[in-house]
Scaffold this motif. Structure first.
Motif, PDB file in Angstrom:
ATOM      1  N   SER A   6      -5.080   5.208  -8.213  1.00  0.00           N
ATOM      2  CA  SER A   6      -3.803   5.889  -7.959  1.00  0.00           C
ATOM      3  C   SER A   6      -2.915   5.103  -7.004  1.00  0.00           C
ATOM      4  O   SER A   6      -1.719   4.894  -7.273  1.00  0.00           O
ATOM      5  N   ILE A   7      -3.478   4.643  -5.908  1.00  0.00           N
ATOM      6  CA  ILE A   7      -2.673   4.038  -4.846  1.00  0.00           C
ATOM      7  C   ILE A   7      -2.129   2.666  -5.250  1.00  0.00           C
ATOM      8  O   ILE A   7      -0.935   2.387  -5.121  1.00  0.00           O
ATOM      9  N   ILE A   8      -3.005   1.809  -5.769  1.00  0.00           N
ATOM     10  CA  ILE A   8      -2.556   0.460  -6.122  1.00  0.00           C
ATOM     11  C   ILE A   8      -1.590   0.508  -7.300  1.00  0.00           C
ATOM     12  O   ILE A   8      -0.606  -0.239  -7.346  1.00  0.00           O
ATOM     13  N   SER A   9      -1.838   1.408  -8.257  1.00  0.00           N
ATOM     14  CA  SER A   9      -0.899   1.555  -9.382  1.00  0.00           C
ATOM     15  C   SER A   9       0.499   1.888  -8.877  1.00  0.00           C
ATOM     16  O   SER A   9       1.502   1.345  -9.362  1.00  0.00           O
ATOM     17  N   ALA A  10       0.583   2.781  -7.899  1.00  0.00           N
ATOM     18  CA  ALA A  10       1.890   3.193  -7.363  1.00  0.00           C
ATOM     19  C   ALA A  10       2.551   2.088  -6.556  1.00  0.00           C
ATOM     20  O   ALA A  10       3.741   1.790  -6.730  1.00  0.00           O
ATOM     21  N   VAL A  11       1.789   1.457  -5.675  1.00  0.00           N
ATOM     22  CA  VAL A  11       2.370   0.441  -4.792  1.00  0.00           C
ATOM     23  C   VAL A  11       2.795  -0.792  -5.587  1.00  0.00           C
ATOM     24  O   VAL A  11       3.855  -1.382  -5.323  1.00  0.00           O
ATOM     25  N   LEU A  12       2.006  -1.194  -6.566  1.00  0.00           N
ATOM     26  CA  LEU A  12       2.399  -2.339  -7.394  1.00  0.00           C
ATOM     27  C   LEU A  12       3.645  -2.025  -8.218  1.00  0.00           C
ATOM     28  O   LEU A  12       4.480  -2.902  -8.456  1.00  0.00           O
ATOM     29  N   ALA A  13       3.775  -0.776  -8.654  1.00  0.00           N
ATOM     30  CA  ALA A  13       4.949  -0.400  -9.444  1.00  0.00           C
ATOM     31  C   ALA A  13       6.232  -0.558  -8.628  1.00  0.00           C
ATOM     32  O   ALA A  13       7.189  -1.202  -9.066  1.00  0.00           O
ATOM     33  N   VAL A  14       6.254   0.023  -7.433  1.00  0.00           N
ATOM     34  CA  VAL A  14       7.461  -0.107  -6.618  1.00  0.00           C
ATOM     35  C   VAL A  14       7.609  -1.537  -6.101  1.00  0.00           C
ATOM     36  O   VAL A  14       8.723  -2.037  -5.925  1.00  0.00           O
ATOM     37  N   GLY A  15       6.474  -2.207  -5.879  1.00  0.00           N
ATOM     38  CA  GLY A  15       6.525  -3.584  -5.405  1.00  0.00           C
ATOM     39  C   GLY A  15       7.165  -4.520  -6.411  1.00  0.00           C
ATOM     40  O   GLY A  15       7.944  -5.418  -6.052  1.00  0.00           O
ATOM     41  N   ILE A  60       9.295  -3.578  -8.883  1.00  0.00           N
ATOM     42  CA  ILE A  60      10.704  -3.205  -9.050  1.00  0.00           C
ATOM     43  C   ILE A  60      11.556  -3.723  -7.891  1.00  0.00           C
ATOM     44  O   ILE A  60      12.643  -4.273  -8.081  1.00  0.00           O
ATOM     45  N   GLU A  61      11.055  -3.553  -6.677  1.00  0.00           N
ATOM     46  CA  GLU A  61      11.834  -3.911  -5.484  1.00  0.00           C
ATOM     47  C   GLU A  61      11.589  -5.340  -5.009  1.00  0.00           C
ATOM     48  O   GLU A  61      12.133  -5.757  -3.990  1.00  0.00           O
ATOM     49  N   LYS A  62      10.709  -6.067  -5.722  1.00  0.00           N
ATOM     50  CA  LYS A  62      10.387  -7.457  -5.358  1.00  0.00           C
ATOM     51  C   LYS A  62       9.906  -7.555  -3.910  1.00  0.00           C
ATOM     52  O   LYS A  62      10.368  -8.395  -3.115  1.00  0.00           O
ATOM     53  N   ILE A  63       8.963  -6.678  -3.579  1.00  0.00           N
ATOM     54  CA  ILE A  63       8.416  -6.633  -2.219  1.00  0.00           C
ATOM     55  C   ILE A  63       7.441  -7.790  -2.012  1.00  0.00           C
ATOM     56  O   ILE A  63       6.638  -8.108  -2.887  1.00  0.00           O
ATOM     57  N   GLU A  64       7.525  -8.415  -0.866  1.00  0.00           N
ATOM     58  CA  GLU A  64       6.638  -9.524  -0.515  1.00  0.00           C
ATOM     59  C   GLU A  64       5.182  -9.058  -0.577  1.00  0.00           C
ATOM     60  O   GLU A  64       4.868  -7.931  -0.180  1.00  0.00           O
ATOM     61  N   ALA A 104       5.633   4.261   0.342  1.00  0.00           N
ATOM     62  CA  ALA A 104       6.622   4.414   1.410  1.00  0.00           C
ATOM     63  C   ALA A 104       6.491   3.313   2.456  1.00  0.00           C
ATOM     64  O   ALA A 104       7.503   2.746   2.909  1.00  0.00           O
ATOM     65  N   PHE A 105       5.258   2.974   2.835  1.00  0.00           N
ATOM     66  CA  PHE A 105       5.080   1.921   3.840  1.00  0.00           C
ATOM     67  C   PHE A 105       5.382   0.547   3.263  1.00  0.00           C
ATOM     68  O   PHE A 105       5.922  -0.320   3.961  1.00  0.00           O
ATOM     69  N   ALA A 106       5.056   0.330   1.997  1.00  0.00           N
ATOM     70  CA  ALA A 106       5.418  -0.935   1.361  1.00  0.00           C
ATOM     71  C   ALA A 106       6.942  -1.087   1.310  1.00  0.00           C
ATOM     72  O   ALA A 106       7.476  -2.198   1.430  1.00  0.00           O
TER      73      ALA A 106
END
Length: 442
Positions: free
Chosen positions: A100-109, A111-115, A162-164
């Motif tokens: 659940s967690i990695i799927s969500a963080v990678l998705a926003v990461g 889209i937003e091109k997070i480091e 949110a923290f990412a």
């Protein structure tokens, strides 16, 4: 300070200076997740073909040539990551995490091109949040029939995202509050021949992303969504411990997780390990076995003692089948949970010989230890093996090389061996960037 505000402060404190060892652990979790999600995508490919008309977008669905929006991607990736039962978890929280967690963080990461390092930090805090919420309400939460991976997993996915994304305290509190009211997941979903158990994890990931996006809108939340009279942690269990929610430890919770070597429910692992150990150390043939007695803790019995196998998911949740197949095949991997194996007459005959027995001493030791003692009884002898900490627990961890071998095995099994080797090389050389990772995996 109320429970929600105290929890927000706790999470920001944990995020202030995340040690390098925790970042490395998060990186290891991402690699383990990728193996599980690609294996699940291989299994579910035909089923998810029904979604070929899904909305186009910029977010990767692993194992699928089509990109879609972040909600759909996080849902499908979350579903696939839990499908083959090889995803990580935490025994004290009784919760799966990465799916659940990695799927969500990678998705926003994506889209937003997070480091990438910030993605890893978000994952570490997402794990922290989900586990702390889970341990604050367990075991009463599970006894009420809630699936913690769905309920607390929703919060972990939202907080990780949110923290990412670099949210401030007000945005994080709003995110937590939205996630808490979205939390859902019932254990009944895994009963009988159901294939829907991963739905709870998929929903948690998707709802977590949505909660994080709503959090950015800065809508004013209630004062105490977690600990209020009708707050999530009050109503999801008959017991809630604020101390367990926010008490500072020397370790981050991501350091206490287990990594699965066997493709079954974690409650089956210590018994699987015992069965394999006996099978490998003695020359007993399956036909010589009169019975196999498995003494274990109470929570491993209910919902896991069935002998009628109604499909692959049913087999993975069955202690009798898992032990029987492990003994006959001397393995606990994906290969013992295929269609042929779950219909194999020798394995099913052995399954009928397995008896799961709740043992008070082992129940009292749980969750500090998830003990199983396997007794293989023949005409002339009884062979015994006890496992206190199944392989993959922090007290009995998989070595770095074993985690890498597991990843490559799953990627090859999913027909992604070349990509798996490239990802492993990238992780080993520590030359990962978000853009490079997704370009390789698309």
């Amino acid at each position: 300070m109320n429970s929600t505000d105290a929890f927000v402060e706790y999470l920001f404190e944990m995020n202030t200076s995340i040690p390098e060892r925790v970042i490395d652990k998060a990186k290891q979790c991402v690699m383990d997740y990728l193996g599980a999600v690609y294996a699940g995508a291989s299994v579910n490919r035909t089923a998810f073909d029904q979604l070929q008309n899904m909305q186009e977008g910029k977010c990767t669905v692993f194992g699928c040539p089509i990109k879609t929006d972040e909600l759909t991607a996080s849902f499908i990736n979350g579903y696939n990551a839990h499908t083959v039962e090889m995803d990580d978890g935490h025994r004290f929280g009784m919760i799966h995490l990465g799916a659940s967690i990695i799927s969500a963080v990678l998705a926003v990461g994506e889209i937003e091109k997070i480091e990438f390092r910030r993605i890893l930090s978000g994952i570490a805090i997402g794990y922290e949040a989900a586990v702390r919420m889970a341990v604050s309400v367990q075991p009463g939460h599970k006894k009420r029939g809630f699936h913690t991976s769905g309920t607390c997993g929703t919060a972990g996915a939202a907080i990780g995202a949110a923290f990412a994304l670099g949210y401030d305290r007000e945005e994080v509190k709003s995110t937590i509050s939205a996630a808490a009211t979205s939390a859902a997941g019932l254990l009944e979903i895994q009963e009988d021949s159901s294939q829907l158990k991963p739905y709870n994890i998929a929903h948690a990931s998707m709802s977590g992303v949505m909660a994080a996006r709503i959090g950015k809108c800065r809508f004013v939340p209630p004062d105490d969504m977690l600990g209020g009279k009708r707050g999530a942690l009050r109503i999801l269990s008959d017991f809630f411990s604020k101390e367990k929610l926010i008490h500072r430890s020397e370790l981050y919770e991501i350091e206490r997780i287990y990594v699965k070597p066997y493709a079954a429910c974690r409650h089956c692992h210590s018994a699987i390990e015992g069965a394999i150990s006996i099978a490998e150390s003695c020359s007993v043939l399956p036909k010589e076995v009169k019975r196999i007695d498995v003494y274990t803790y109470e929570l491993a019995v209910k919902g896991h003692d069935h002998k009628k196998i109604r499909g692959v998911t049913s087999a993975k949740l069955s202690l009798p089948y898992s032990v029987a197949a492990a003994f006959v095949r001397k393995s606990g991997g994906l290969e013992i949970f295929g269609i042929e194996e779950i219909n194999d007459k020798d394995i099913l005959a052995m399954t009928d010989k397995v008896h799961v027995i709740p043992f008070e001493e082992f129940t009292a030791a749980s969750p500090d230890k998830r003990i199983s003692e396997v007794h293989v009884v023949t005409q002339d002898h009884t062979y015994c093996h006890r496992v206190d900490y199944a392989k993959g627990e922090p007290e009995n961890p998989l070595l770095k090389e074993e985690i890498e071998e597991k990843f490559i095995h799953l990627m090859k099994w999913a027909g992604q061996g070349k990509a798996g080797n490239e990802v492993l090389r990238m992780f080993s050389q520590d030359v990962i960037s978000t853009e490079r990772l997704f370009r390789l995996l698309n």
